[in-house]
Design a protein around this motif. Structure first.
Motif, short mmCIF file in Angstrom:
data_model
loop_
_atom_site.label_atom_id
_atom_site.label_comp_id
_atom_site.label_asym_id
_atom_site.label_seq_id
_atom_site.Cartn_x
_atom_site.Cartn_y
_atom_site.Cartn_z
N GLN A 128 36.90 15.22 -11.50
CA GLN A 128 36.54 14.80 -10.15
C GLN A 128 35.53 13.67 -10.17
OE1 GLN A 128 35.14 18.46 -8.44
NE2 GLN A 128 37.19 19.23 -7.98
N GLN A 129 34.58 13.72 -11.10
CA GLN A 129 33.57 12.67 -11.19
C GLN A 129 34.17 11.35 -11.64
OE1 GLN A 129 30.65 12.79 -10.11
NE2 GLN A 129 29.28 11.41 -11.20
N ILE A 130 35.12 11.41 -12.58
CA ILE A 130 35.79 10.18 -13.02
C ILE A 130 36.57 9.55 -11.88
CG2 ILE A 130 37.60 9.30 -14.55
CD1 ILE A 130 36.67 11.26 -16.66
N GLN A 131 37.26 10.39 -11.09
CA GLN A 131 37.99 9.86 -9.94
C GLN A 131 37.05 9.31 -8.87
OE1 GLN A 131 40.35 13.22 -8.77
NE2 GLN A 131 41.95 12.84 -10.30
N LYS A 132 35.89 9.94 -8.74
CA LYS A 132 34.90 9.47 -7.77
C LYS A 132 34.33 8.11 -8.19
CE LYS A 132 30.44 10.79 -5.76
NZ LYS A 132 29.37 11.82 -5.78
N LEU A 133 34.14 7.93 -9.50
CA LEU A 133 33.58 6.68 -10.03
C LEU A 133 34.68 5.76 -10.53
CD1 LEU A 133 30.62 8.24 -12.07
CD2 LEU A 133 30.53 7.27 -9.77
N LYS A 134 35.77 5.66 -9.78
CA LYS A 134 36.92 4.88 -10.24
C LYS A 134 36.68 3.37 -10.21
CE LYS A 134 39.09 5.23 -5.68
NZ LYS A 134 40.31 5.67 -4.96
N HIS A 135 35.56 2.94 -9.62
CA HIS A 135 35.24 1.51 -9.63
C HIS A 135 34.56 1.09 -10.93
CE1 HIS A 135 31.62 3.65 -8.32
NE2 HIS A 135 30.93 2.63 -8.84
N ARG A 136 34.22 2.05 -11.81
CA ARG A 136 33.45 1.71 -13.00
C ARG A 136 34.26 0.84 -13.96
NH1 ARG A 136 29.87 6.45 -15.51
NH2 ARG A 136 31.64 6.41 -16.92
N PRO A 137 33.63 -0.18 -14.56
CA PRO A 137 34.36 -1.10 -15.44
C PRO A 137 34.90 -0.44 -16.70
CG PRO A 137 32.28 -2.06 -14.73
CD PRO A 137 32.25 -0.63 -14.31
N ASP A 138 34.24 0.63 -17.19
CA ASP A 138 34.69 1.23 -18.45
C ASP A 138 36.06 1.88 -18.34
OD1 ASP A 138 32.90 2.94 -16.80
OD2 ASP A 138 33.56 4.50 -18.17
N GLN A 139 36.53 2.17 -17.13
CA GLN A 139 37.87 2.73 -16.98
C GLN A 139 38.96 1.68 -17.19
OE1 GLN A 139 38.32 5.00 -13.37
NE2 GLN A 139 36.35 6.05 -13.61
N PHE A 140 38.60 0.41 -17.12
CA PHE A 140 39.56 -0.68 -17.32
C PHE A 140 39.38 -1.38 -18.67
CE2 PHE A 140 39.19 -0.14 -12.79
CZ PHE A 140 40.47 -0.35 -12.30
N THR A 141 38.42 -0.96 -19.46
CA THR A 141 38.01 -1.73 -20.63
C THR A 141 38.06 -0.89 -21.89
OG1 THR A 141 36.51 -2.94 -19.17
CG2 THR A 141 36.23 -3.28 -21.53
N VAL A 142 38.48 -1.51 -22.99
CA VAL A 142 38.41 -0.91 -24.31
C VAL A 142 37.56 -1.81 -25.19
CG1 VAL A 142 40.67 0.21 -24.12
CG2 VAL A 142 40.49 -2.02 -25.21
N ILE A 143 36.89 -1.22 -26.15
CA ILE A 143 36.14 -1.99 -27.13
C ILE A 143 36.98 -2.10 -28.40
CG2 ILE A 143 34.88 0.05 -27.93
CD1 ILE A 143 32.53 -1.78 -28.56
N VAL A 144 37.08 -3.29 -28.93
CA VAL A 144 37.89 -3.57 -30.11
C VAL A 144 36.95 -3.98 -31.23
CG1 VAL A 144 39.86 -4.83 -31.04
CG2 VAL A 144 39.70 -4.41 -28.58
N ARG A 145 37.09 -3.35 -32.40
CA ARG A 145 36.23 -3.64 -33.54
C ARG A 145 37.07 -4.05 -34.74
NH1 ARG A 145 32.02 1.34 -33.72
NH2 ARG A 145 30.68 -0.22 -34.69
N GLU A 146 36.38 -4.69 -35.69
CA GLU A 146 37.03 -5.20 -36.91
C GLU A 146 38.17 -6.16 -36.57
OE1 GLU A 146 35.78 -4.74 -39.91
OE2 GLU A 146 34.18 -3.56 -38.97
N ILE A 147 37.86 -7.15 -35.74
CA ILE A 147 38.84 -8.19 -35.39
C ILE A 147 38.94 -9.18 -36.54
CG2 ILE A 147 39.39 -10.01 -33.73
CD1 ILE A 147 37.60 -8.47 -31.72
N PRO A 148 40.13 -9.46 -37.05
CA PRO A 148 40.25 -10.39 -38.18
C PRO A 148 39.96 -11.83 -37.76
CG PRO A 148 42.41 -9.73 -37.41
CD PRO A 148 41.43 -8.90 -36.65
N LEU A 149 39.62 -12.65 -38.74
CA LEU A 149 39.30 -14.06 -38.49
C LEU A 149 40.58 -14.89 -38.50
CD1 LEU A 149 36.92 -16.12 -38.23
CD2 LEU A 149 37.12 -16.43 -40.71
N CYS A 150 40.70 -15.74 -37.50
CA CYS A 150 41.84 -16.66 -37.44
C CYS A 150 41.64 -17.77 -38.48
CB CYS A 150 41.97 -17.25 -36.04
SG CYS A 150 43.30 -18.46 -35.88
N ILE A 151 42.54 -17.88 -39.43
CA ILE A 151 42.40 -18.86 -40.51
C ILE A 151 42.47 -20.28 -39.97
CG2 ILE A 151 43.29 -19.61 -42.74
CD1 ILE A 151 42.10 -16.80 -42.73
#
Length: 666
Positions: A128-151
């Motif tokens: 219920q709290q997640i649905q109530k806070l549906k405007h929060r940016p973290d519901q639309f965002t993922v964090i990506v780690r260990e991104i390789p370098l473009c040669i």
């Protein structure tokens, strides 16, 4: 009593009992021993059981037939053959085998029922709290780690855009790279400080100008010159900040981390739960923490070395736990004053002052222990900050775990063992044969120490929590430095989860473990929790600031702490039943422990995944509601701008905006 001594004693007694019972079962089968093992039937000229084994060898093998025979005897047979007094003895054994076991079962099952009910209720409220806070940016965002370098481009940002545009063409929206911006943050901090100084100088100039007094003109011109110099420095800093924020300069400080925003919650949830690459240490995705929950300083820690950081923190916390045993042992020595003065005669001087010995043994140990452990949560939290967690909430959760196990190891286990050890030293000197029989009593005797600990932690600790003496002293010092005429902004700080949760969980553990052993502790615990409830409702409403919202991520760990307390209570009762020569109750408790462990595994399957992940069903329902209201696009744009690194966020310097205003009126 150290663990090795306990294990050695248990091994010796179990081995001795096994050999003795095996020898008894063999000797009872021999006809020549009938006068010893069947004395009563022979004296009454009754027929004794005849053993006719299928092979002569079985007569010399141990068996448990006598156990089943004893259980098959009914109470009516005992009453008819041996009288009511004999039946009273048997009933006494039945009562003492099962009354504590019944209490143990009731507490265990009722505790698990309440845990299940609470877990389910917290999960419902989380959704219920997640649905109530549906405007929060973290519901639309993922964090990506260990991104390789473009040669080709010697950068990583182009890789992010290319990867997600290709594999998530319908849901990918935008990305935000993470940079090393410590130098930028320092410059921005300096610029804000200069801006504040310029503003204060301008206010002082305007105040002096309004007075229109000739003696103040010299001071006014000095302040005007100072303000002009500060504005020049601010302009130079602003120019340097603008240069460092250029694309070429930022590309050199690029980290292999990015926040990727999606057009929908379901798209973000799907991307967070999938493995992005065949190499599991590349393109690692997870749901992003709330923007204000992000730990930016740990973004530069490589995902590959995070386990090493965590291992180092665990080792450091373990060493702290071990070395902390020294003050705990000293505290228990104070608590056992009667035993201590035999070994340390100068301690007898305390008894010559009326009432002092009661204060020393009753109040002082818990106060000293509380003073020692007060700094532990802050130390553990400082350790957790260097463990590589990407969110502040994860740092606090890690600190909660370390503090809880520290308290269980030192405050509970070591207090019990050190206190029992002091008792056993005296028993060993006076009556060495009675050590096993007095061990259970020594463990139970520590209930008085825990009563004083609960009272100190509850009455004194919660009262000081309300009073906030540290903040009062700090405000007094600020008023002495700045004066009462200066407007002082209130100092807001977040709720100390890492300190409160472990301490309260330890009190729950003490109450559950001692519920059967020493029920007298329970009224004090009830007062403790009632007082804590009203205190922290007041503090949450009036004192503490909400700095982030995890939607109940702390509850699975609290559930684990309470379940550990139930299991520890059951193990303790097994030991007490065994020491009190009640093997049936000890054996019957083992299935209870197995059931508790199965209950824990079921809770992990039933509830835990919903706390670690955002389900596609809930995400899809929230997306549909936003589409009907036309808010989905707005939430995506807000999420895109929410994860800008601190050094790249737009800053408005008040002094620079008003620098064109003359400091002296014409």
């Amino acid at each position: 009593m150290n663990p090795r001594s306990v294990l050695a004693s248990a091994a010796i007694n179990i081995g001795l009992a096994f050999v003795t019972l095996s020898l008894f079962s063999v000797l009872k089968k021999q006809p020549s021993n009938a006068s010893v093992y069947y004395a009563r039937p022979l004296s009454h000229r009754r027929q004794i059981p005849v053993h006719s084994p299928s092979s002569p060898l079985r007569r010399f093998l141990p068996s448990v037939a006598w156990v089943f025979r004893a259980f098959n005897v009914t109470e009516a047979e005992i009453l008819d053959a041996h009288g009511l007094d004999a039946l009273v003895i048997i009933r006494l054994f039945k009562f003492g085998l099962w009354v504590h076991f019944t209490c143990l079962c009731f507490i265990s099952f009722y505790g698990m029922f309440l845990l299940y009910k609470e877990y389910n209720e917290i999960l419902i409220r989380r959704i219920q709290q997640i649905q109530k806070l549906k405007h929060r940016p973290d519901q639309f965002t993922v964090i990506v780690r260990e991104i390789p370098l473009c040669i080709q481009h010697k950068a990583r940002d182009c890789c992010v855009d290319h990867f997600f545009s290709r594999h998530y063409p319908n849901t990918y929206y935008s990305y935000q790279m993470v940079y090393k911006t410590e130098d930028l943050e320092e410059l921005v901090s300096q610029a804000k400080s200069l801006s504040k100084k310029i503003e204060d100088t301008r206010e002082s100039c305007m105040d002096n100008n309004s007075k229109s007094r000739l003696p103040l003109l010299g001071l006014l011109h000095q302040e005007t010159s100072k303000a002009a110099l500060l504005e020049e420095k601010l302009q130079a800093l602003s120019h340097k900040i603008h240069q460092l924020r250029s694309k070429d300069m930022l590309q050199k400080k690029e980290l292999p981390v990015a926040f990727v925003t999606f057009k929908s919650r379901s798209g973000a949830a799907a991307a967070a739960h999938l493995q992005q690459h065949s190499h599991p240490l590349l393109w690692i995705t997870e749901l992003a923490p709330e923007p204000r929950d992000v730990s930016w300083r740990n973004m530069r820690v490589s995902y590959r070395v995070v386990p090493l950081y965590g291992l180092g923190v665990v080792i450091a916390a373990s060493l702290l736990t071990v070395f902390f045993a020294i003050p705990v042992t000293a505290v228990q020595g104070i608590a056992k004053y009667e035993k201590l003065k035999k070994w340390f005669p100068p301690a007898m001087a305390v008894q010559f002052i009326p009432g002092l010995s009661s204060v020393v043994t009753g109040f002082l140990p818990s106060v000293v222990l509380k003073a020692f452990i007060y700094i532990v949560p802050f130390t553990m939290f400082a350790m957790a900050k260097i463990a590589g967690c990407i969110a502040r909430s994860k740092e606090e959760i890690k600190a909660c775990n370390m503090v809880f196990y520290f308290l269980v190891g030192n405050v509970f286990f070591w207090s019990v063992l050190s206190g029992s050890l002091l008792d056993l030293i005296g028993e060993f000197i006076t009556q060495p044969k009675n050590i096993p029989s007095h061990l259970a009593g020594a463990v139970s005797a520590q209930a008085d120490f825990f009563v004083t600990y609960i009272l100190t932690d509850g009455l004194s600790g919660f009262s000081l929590e309300l009073l906030q003496p540290g903040m009062l002293i700090w405000e007094l010092l600020k008023s002495c430095v700045y004066g009462s005429q200066r407007e002082r902004s209130p100092y807001l700080y977040s709720f100390p989860y890492f300190r409160i949760i472990p301490l309260v969980s330890l009190s729950v553990l003490i109450g559950i473990v001692y519920a059967v052993v020493a029920p007298l502790l329970l009224p004090f615990l009830i007062v403790y929790f009632c007082l804590g409830y009203v205190v922290f409702v007041n503090q949450i409403q009036d004192v503490y600031e909400t700095t982030y919202e995890t939607c109940g991520q702390y509850w699975p760990y609290i559930h684990h702490y309470i379940l550990l307390a139930i299991i520890l209570m059951q193990i303790t009762m097994i030991g007490l039943f065994g020491l009190k020569l009640k093997p049936a109750a000890s054996i019957s408790t083992i299935p209870l422990i197995m059931f508790t462990l199965m209950f824990n595994e079921y809770c992990k399957m039933r509830f835990l995944p919903s706390f670690h992940h955002y389900s596609l069903l809930d995400a899809g329902e929230s997306d549909e509601l936003d589409e009907k209201c036309g808010l989905l696009e707005l939430h995506c744009k807000n999420a895109m701008n929410a994860y800008s690194p601190p050094g790249l966020r737009p800053v408005n310097f008040m002094a620079s905006e008003s620098s064109s205003t003359p400091l002296i009126s014409s």
